[in-house]
Design a protein around this motif. Sequence first.
Motif, mmCIF file in Angstrom:
data_model
loop_
_atom_site.group_PDB
_atom_site.id
_atom_site.type_symbol
_atom_site.label_atom_id
_atom_site.label_comp_id
_atom_site.label_asym_id
_atom_site.label_seq_id
_atom_site.Cartn_x
_atom_site.Cartn_y
_atom_site.Cartn_z
ATOM 1 N N GLY A 1 11.667 -9.429 -15.589
ATOM 2 C CA GLY A 1 12.209 -8.407 -16.476
ATOM 3 C C GLY A 1 13.700 -8.186 -16.327
ATOM 4 O O GLY A 1 14.381 -7.824 -17.285
ATOM 5 N N THR B 1 6.368 -11.775 -13.893
ATOM 6 C CA THR B 1 6.419 -10.801 -14.980
ATOM 7 C C THR B 1 5.427 -9.670 -14.766
ATOM 8 O O THR B 1 4.307 -9.884 -14.296
ATOM 9 C CB THR B 1 6.134 -11.469 -16.345
ATOM 10 N N LYS C 1 2.393 -12.335 -18.844
ATOM 11 C CA LYS C 1 2.228 -13.071 -20.097
ATOM 12 C C LYS C 1 3.291 -14.148 -20.203
ATOM 13 O O LYS C 1 4.341 -14.076 -19.568
ATOM 14 C CB LYS C 1 2.347 -12.125 -21.299
ATOM 15 N N GLU D 1 3.968 -7.948 -17.104
ATOM 16 C CA GLU D 1 2.891 -8.029 -18.085
ATOM 17 C C GLU D 1 1.993 -9.243 -17.861
ATOM 18 O O GLU D 1 0.938 -9.353 -18.472
ATOM 19 C CB GLU D 1 3.472 -8.090 -19.500
ATOM 20 N N LYS E 1 -1.026 -12.995 -27.745
ATOM 21 C CA LYS E 1 -0.169 -11.840 -27.513
ATOM 22 C C LYS E 1 1.075 -11.925 -28.397
ATOM 23 O O LYS E 1 1.497 -13.006 -28.815
ATOM 24 C CB LYS E 1 0.235 -11.772 -26.042
ATOM 25 N N GLU E 2 1.665 -10.759 -28.664
ATOM 26 C CA GLU E 2 2.860 -10.710 -29.522
ATOM 27 C C GLU E 2 4.019 -11.433 -28.859
ATOM 28 O O GLU E 2 4.423 -11.093 -27.749
ATOM 29 C CB GLU E 2 3.232 -9.262 -29.821
ATOM 30 N N SER F 1 7.229 -11.618 -29.637
ATOM 31 C CA SER F 1 8.528 -10.937 -29.561
ATOM 32 C C SER F 1 8.677 -10.082 -28.306
ATOM 33 O O SER F 1 9.788 -9.726 -27.926
ATOM 34 C CB SER F 1 8.737 -10.074 -30.805
ATOM 35 N N SER F 2 7.573 -9.762 -27.639
ATOM 36 C CA SER F 2 7.633 -8.910 -26.455
ATOM 37 C C SER F 2 7.718 -9.699 -25.150
ATOM 38 O O SER F 2 7.732 -9.108 -24.073
ATOM 39 C CB SER F 2 6.390 -8.012 -26.410
ATOM 40 N N ILE F 3 7.791 -11.033 -25.252
ATOM 41 C CA ILE F 3 7.758 -11.870 -24.054
ATOM 42 C C ILE F 3 9.116 -12.531 -23.838
ATOM 43 O O ILE F 3 9.641 -13.200 -24.735
ATOM 44 C CB ILE F 3 6.665 -12.954 -24.185
ATOM 45 N N ASN F 4 9.704 -12.339 -22.653
ATOM 46 C CA ASN F 4 10.981 -12.975 -22.312
ATOM 47 C C ASN F 4 10.786 -14.473 -22.089
ATOM 48 O O ASN F 4 9.799 -14.899 -21.491
ATOM 49 C CB ASN F 4 11.574 -12.370 -21.038
ATOM 50 N N GLU G 1 -0.281 -12.256 -32.787
ATOM 51 C CA GLU G 1 0.353 -13.217 -33.679
ATOM 52 C C GLU G 1 -0.709 -13.967 -34.486
ATOM 53 O O GLU G 1 -1.799 -14.261 -34.008
ATOM 54 C CB GLU G 1 1.166 -14.225 -32.863
#
Length: 268
Positions: A52, A31, A35, A33, A126-127, A129-132, A3
């Motif tokens: 997840g 998680t 993150k 990842e 980190k991006e 949009s990929s993180i809940n 980002e």
Amino acid sequence: MPEQIGSEDSLYVEIGSDVLDAVVNPPVELTKEKKAIFRWTEDKLVVGAMDGARVMSVTQTIESDEFDIYQVDLEDEELPIGVACGKVANLLEEADSNDTIKLELCNDTNKLDLSFGEVSYSLAPKEISSINEPPQNEIDHEITVWTHSGVFRRSNKILSMADEEIVFNFTDDGVYVSASGDADSAEINLEASDEDNQDGADIVFDEKKKELQARFSSDYIEYIPKFTPNGLFKSNFDSKNPLEINTRRVEEKILTQIRLAQRLQPEG
């Protein structure tokens, strides 16, 4: 792609290593990842984590007064930064519990610089949009009680041997936690009291008692003692809605909300 951070945003904070370590713990535990999104505003930091399967979430809020130094000046109302919490946790293993951690936004490199003692590390964002992230909706509950952290620790240790489903039972005769599998079954009776007599109690009722059952997976119950202080904290139970715990951790510096969804029951 990482980002991009606003060129006019300014962020420099100093915080105790024990506080930051507690903040990154839920994302690391929950998680795959490892993150989370650190949402910075000019008066607080909010960090949410959700597994997840979206069964369990932890939302943490640290007010600016709980930082040693908090200098945040933003173009917009908030600055979200995706943070590799697993890397932060690894770095903090080399810090002493009384070390001060410095976090500074570097606009030239678009990175979050972390430093303590002789260590410095630049974290690429980190991006997002990929993180809940946990939902921020309000939930109605039928019962509000103060629950001792030992209830969840003992429930997971003892009852999970009988079955993966742990049931909290609120009845007119008392409160107990149970599990019943194909072969074994187990039950723990809880010491319940009202708010005027809390000494030695497992459960302290904040309002009139009601009858209900709430069912949870032992795989998630085991996390609750990790994300809560040792002692009593407010717990909201319902026959259908998620369990919601509200407490403060690390000398009350981190406002923490935990939500745990119930296990689905087969129809019929």
